[in-house]
Design a protein around this motif. Structure first.
Motif, PDB file in Angstrom:
ATOM      1  N   ARG A  52       0.856  -1.181   0.000  1.00 44.87           N
ATOM      2  CA  ARG A  52       0.000   0.000   0.000  1.00 44.87           C
ATOM      3  C   ARG A  52       0.896   1.236   0.000  1.00 44.87           C
ATOM      4  NH1 ARG A  52      -1.205  -2.587   4.352  1.00 44.87           N
ATOM      5  NH2 ARG A  52      -0.756  -0.813   5.678  1.00 44.87           N
ATOM      6  N   LEU A  53       0.423   2.282  -0.604  1.00 47.71           N
ATOM      7  CA  LEU A  53       1.179   3.530  -0.671  1.00 47.71           C
ATOM      8  C   LEU A  53       0.240   4.667  -0.305  1.00 47.71           C
ATOM      9  CD1 LEU A  53       4.055   4.470  -1.673  1.00 47.71           C
ATOM     10  CD2 LEU A  53       2.940   5.016  -3.828  1.00 47.71           C
ATOM     11  N   GLU A  54       0.724   5.582   0.532  1.00 43.86           N
ATOM     12  CA  GLU A  54      -0.074   6.750   0.898  1.00 43.86           C
ATOM     13  C   GLU A  54       0.841   7.966   0.946  1.00 43.86           C
ATOM     14  OE1 GLU A  54      -2.714   8.435   4.593  1.00 43.86           O
ATOM     15  OE2 GLU A  54      -2.888   6.307   4.080  1.00 43.86           O
ATOM     16  N   LEU A  55       0.403   9.026   0.297  1.00 47.62           N
ATOM     17  CA  LEU A  55       1.129  10.288   0.273  1.00 47.62           C
ATOM     18  C   LEU A  55       0.250  11.338   0.918  1.00 47.62           C
ATOM     19  CD1 LEU A  55       3.500  12.084  -0.792  1.00 47.62           C
ATOM     20  CD2 LEU A  55       2.131  12.385  -2.876  1.00 47.62           C
ATOM     21  N   ARG A  56       0.771  11.992   1.966  1.00 51.62           N
ATOM     22  CA  ARG A  56       0.052  13.078   2.643  1.00 51.62           C
ATOM     23  C   ARG A  56       0.857  14.356   2.456  1.00 51.62           C
ATOM     24  NH1 ARG A  56      -0.698  10.065   8.388  1.00 51.62           N
ATOM     25  NH2 ARG A  56      -1.801   8.236   7.600  1.00 51.62           N
ATOM     26  N   MET A  57       0.254  15.322   1.778  1.00 57.89           N
ATOM     27  CA  MET A  57       0.950  16.570   1.469  1.00 57.89           C
ATOM     28  C   MET A  57       0.254  17.753   2.117  1.00 57.89           C
ATOM     29  SD  MET A  57       3.488  15.766  -0.655  1.00 57.89           S
ATOM     30  CE  MET A  57       3.951  17.366  -1.304  1.00 57.89           C
ATOM     31  N   VAL A  58       1.053  18.662   2.677  1.00 62.80           N
ATOM     32  CA  VAL A  58       0.601  19.966   3.137  1.00 62.80           C
ATOM     33  C   VAL A  58       1.500  20.969   2.426  1.00 62.80           C
ATOM     34  CG1 VAL A  58       0.315  21.521   5.089  1.00 62.80           C
ATOM     35  CG2 VAL A  58      -0.146  19.077   5.378  1.00 62.80           C
ATOM     36  N   GLY A  59       0.926  21.684   1.474  1.00 62.47           N
ATOM     37  CA  GLY A  59       1.746  22.559   0.646  1.00 62.47           C
ATOM     38  C   GLY A  59       2.660  21.727  -0.228  1.00 62.47           C
ATOM     39  N   SER A  60       3.945  22.044  -0.206  1.00 60.30           N
ATOM     40  CA  SER A  60       4.898  21.307  -1.039  1.00 60.30           C
ATOM     41  C   SER A  60       5.635  20.214  -0.273  1.00 60.30           C
ATOM     42  CB  SER A  60       5.923  22.278  -1.632  1.00 60.30           C
ATOM     43  OG  SER A  60       6.702  22.844  -0.593  1.00 60.30           O
ATOM     44  N   VAL A  61       5.348  20.070   1.012  1.00 55.16           N
ATOM     45  CA  VAL A  61       6.062  19.101   1.855  1.00 55.16           C
ATOM     46  C   VAL A  61       5.094  17.999   2.267  1.00 55.16           C
ATOM     47  CG1 VAL A  61       7.364  18.805   4.000  1.00 55.16           C
ATOM     48  CG2 VAL A  61       7.590  20.916   2.691  1.00 55.16           C
ATOM     49  N   GLY A  62       5.607  16.777   2.294  1.00 51.79           N
ATOM     50  CA  GLY A  62       4.714  15.693   2.666  1.00 51.79           C
ATOM     51  C   GLY A  62       5.431  14.489   3.233  1.00 51.79           C
ATOM     52  N   GLU A  63       4.610  13.491   3.536  1.00 45.99           N
ATOM     53  CA  GLU A  63       5.099  12.227   4.054  1.00 45.99           C
ATOM     54  C   GLU A  63       4.578  11.122   3.154  1.00 45.99           C
ATOM     55  OE1 GLU A  63       5.373  12.773   8.826  1.00 45.99           O
ATOM     56  OE2 GLU A  63       3.365  12.429   7.986  1.00 45.99           O
ATOM     57  N   LEU A  64       5.469  10.190   2.840  1.00 45.85           N
ATOM     58  CA  LEU A  64       5.132   9.051   2.006  1.00 45.85           C
ATOM     59  C   LEU A  64       5.198   7.794   2.856  1.00 45.85           C
ATOM     60  CD1 LEU A  64       4.569   7.944  -0.874  1.00 45.85           C
ATOM     61  CD2 LEU A  64       7.042   7.625  -1.065  1.00 45.85           C
ATOM     62  N   PHE A  65       4.072   7.097   2.946  1.00 48.12           N
ATOM     63  CA  PHE A  65       3.983   5.874   3.735  1.00 48.12           C
ATOM     64  C   PHE A  65       3.957   4.680   2.801  1.00 48.12           C
ATOM     65  CE2 PHE A  65       2.155   9.212   6.262  1.00 48.12           C
ATOM     66  CZ  PHE A  65       2.547   8.927   7.563  1.00 48.12           C
ATOM     67  N   LEU A  66       4.779   3.707   3.068  1.00 49.84           N
ATOM     68  CA  LEU A  66       4.795   2.447   2.342  1.00 49.84           C
ATOM     69  C   LEU A  66       4.419   1.368   3.343  1.00 49.84           C
ATOM     70  CD1 LEU A  66       5.452   0.820  -0.216  1.00 49.84           C
ATOM     71  CD2 LEU A  66       7.819   0.713   0.565  1.00 49.84           C
ATOM     72  N   ASP A  67       3.254   0.786   3.155  1.00 49.45           N
ATOM     73  CA  ASP A  67       2.709  -0.184   4.108  1.00 49.45           C
ATOM     74  C   ASP A  67       2.763   0.395   5.521  1.00 49.45           C
ATOM     75  OD1 ASP A  67       1.755  -2.129   2.415  1.00 49.45           O
ATOM     76  OD2 ASP A  67       3.617  -3.247   2.373  1.00 49.45           O
ATOM     77  N   ASP A  68       3.333  -0.351   6.454  1.00 49.41           N
ATOM     78  CA  ASP A  68       3.353   0.086   7.852  1.00 49.41           C
ATOM     79  C   ASP A  68       4.685   0.698   8.271  1.00 49.41           C
ATOM     80  OD1 ASP A  68       0.737  -0.796   8.184  1.00 49.41           O
ATOM     81  OD2 ASP A  68       1.397  -2.824   8.659  1.00 49.41           O
ATOM     82  N   LEU A  69       5.540   1.029   7.307  1.00 49.41           N
ATOM     83  CA  LEU A  69       6.842   1.619   7.632  1.00 49.41           C
ATOM     84  C   LEU A  69       6.678   3.064   8.084  1.00 49.41           C
ATOM     85  CD1 LEU A  69       8.965   0.364   4.606  1.00 49.41           C
ATOM     86  CD2 LEU A  69       8.828  -0.626   6.893  1.00 49.41           C
ATOM     87  N   ASP A  70       7.664   3.556   8.818  1.00 51.58           N
ATOM     88  CA  ASP A  70       7.690   4.972   9.151  1.00 51.58           C
ATOM     89  C   ASP A  70       7.738   5.765   7.850  1.00 51.58           C
ATOM     90  OD1 ASP A  70       7.669   4.482  11.877  1.00 51.58           O
ATOM     91  OD2 ASP A  70       9.854   4.530  12.056  1.00 51.58           O
ATOM     92  N   PRO A  71       7.205   6.993   7.848  1.00 49.70           N
ATOM     93  CA  PRO A  71       7.130   7.740   6.589  1.00 49.70           C
ATOM     94  C   PRO A  71       8.478   8.298   6.130  1.00 49.70           C
ATOM     95  CG  PRO A  71       6.340   9.089   8.386  1.00 49.70           C
ATOM     96  CD  PRO A  71       6.606   7.722   8.969  1.00 49.70           C
ATOM     97  N   PHE A  72       8.557   8.458   4.814  1.00 46.85           N
ATOM     98  CA  PHE A  72       9.669   9.175   4.190  1.00 46.85           C
ATOM     99  C   PHE A  72       9.198  10.599   3.962  1.00 46.85           C
ATOM    100  CE2 PHE A  72       9.840   4.789   2.662  1.00 46.85           C
ATOM    101  CZ  PHE A  72      11.111   4.434   3.054  1.00 46.85           C
ATOM    102  N   GLU A  73      10.074  11.565   4.181  1.00 43.86           N
ATOM    103  CA  GLU A  73       9.711  12.959   3.946  1.00 43.86           C
ATOM    104  C   GLU A  73      10.066  13.335   2.517  1.00 43.86           C
ATOM    105  OE1 GLU A  73      11.336  15.577   6.881  1.00 43.86           O
ATOM    106  OE2 GLU A  73      10.448  14.455   8.529  1.00 43.86           O
ATOM    107  N   VAL A  74       9.150  14.034   1.858  1.00 44.99           N
ATOM    108  CA  VAL A  74       9.374  14.485   0.487  1.00 44.99           C
ATOM    109  C   VAL A  74       9.035  15.966   0.386  1.00 44.99           C
ATOM    110  CG1 VAL A  74       9.024  12.238  -0.617  1.00 44.99           C
ATOM    111  CG2 VAL A  74       7.059  13.701  -0.188  1.00 44.99           C
ATOM    112  N   ASP A  75       9.746  16.647  -0.496  1.00 48.02           N
ATOM    113  CA  ASP A  75       9.552  18.078  -0.695  1.00 48.02           C
ATOM    114  C   ASP A  75       9.541  18.349  -2.189  1.00 48.02           C
ATOM    115  OD1 ASP A  75       9.693  20.842  -0.925  1.00 48.02           O
ATOM    116  OD2 ASP A  75      11.117  21.067   0.717  1.00 48.02           O
ATOM    117  N   GLU A  76       8.399  18.811  -2.673  1.00 50.95           N
ATOM    118  CA  GLU A  76       8.241  19.019  -4.105  1.00 50.95           C
ATOM    119  C   GLU A  76       9.064  20.183  -4.647  1.00 50.95           C
ATOM    120  OE1 GLU A  76       4.563  18.081  -6.886  1.00 50.95           O
ATOM    121  OE2 GLU A  76       4.278  19.834  -5.628  1.00 50.95           O
ATOM    122  N   THR A  77       9.583  21.040  -3.770  1.00 52.68           N
ATOM    123  CA  THR A  77      10.406  22.153  -4.231  1.00 52.68           C
ATOM    124  C   THR A  77      11.839  21.718  -4.515  1.00 52.68           C
ATOM    125  OG1 THR A  77      11.019  22.853  -1.988  1.00 52.68           O
ATOM    126  CG2 THR A  77       9.025  23.830  -2.956  1.00 52.68           C
TER     127      THR A  77
END
Length: 144
Positions: A52-77
């Motif tokens: 499963r994959l889930e992306l939660r974004m607030v503005g240009s910054v977000g967290e990417l969840f892969l299954d039950d792992l801790d999230p990876f931080e991503v920044d669209e800028t």
């Protein structure tokens, strides 16, 4: 000089592109939820055990969840985040993603995900470091 306002469209576009055939074939469902401040994108597999994959974004910054792992931080800028995100989603869909585990005092713990040409480390305990450090790898199950 004006700069374009970042949006989650690049990350959502990368997900739609990578998962297009799986969405059309009914192997996954894509759900996009917009709220006032947050945009959430979910990939839910119809195949049992597929990631499963889930992306939660607030503005240009977000967290990417892969299954039950801790999230990876991503920044669209950050162009490197966008490139890594695109590469990550292609590798996940292509079955090329590996989960790296490190030996800790509490047993084997997820430490990173790796794919050809990329790696994201998970936050938290890095494992036992030094001469006797060990790791093991597991290929993530695909959507087939």
């Amino acid at each position: 000089m004006s700069y374009p306002k970042p949006s989650t469209d690049r990350f959502v576009g990368a997900i739609r592109t990578a998962y297009r055939e799986l969405i059309e074939g009914g192997k996954v469902s894509l759900l996009v939820d917009h709220s006032d401040a947050e945009k959430t994108v979910r990939i839910e597999p119809t195949v049992s055990g597929a990631p499963r994959l889930e992306l939660r974004m607030v503005g240009s910054v977000g967290e990417l969840f892969l299954d039950d792992l801790d999230p990876f931080e991503v920044d669209e800028t950050l162009p490197e985040d966008v490139e890594e995100f695109e590469s990550f989603t292609r590798a996940l869909v292509g079955g090329e993603l590996e989960l790296v585990f490190r030996k800790t005092l509490f047993g084997w713990r997820p430490a990173a995900v790796e794919w050809p040409g990329g790696q994201w480390s998970l936050p938290g305990n890095p494992g036992v470091v030094g001469l006797f450090s060990r790791s093991r790898r597991e290929k993530l199950r695909g959507y087939g």
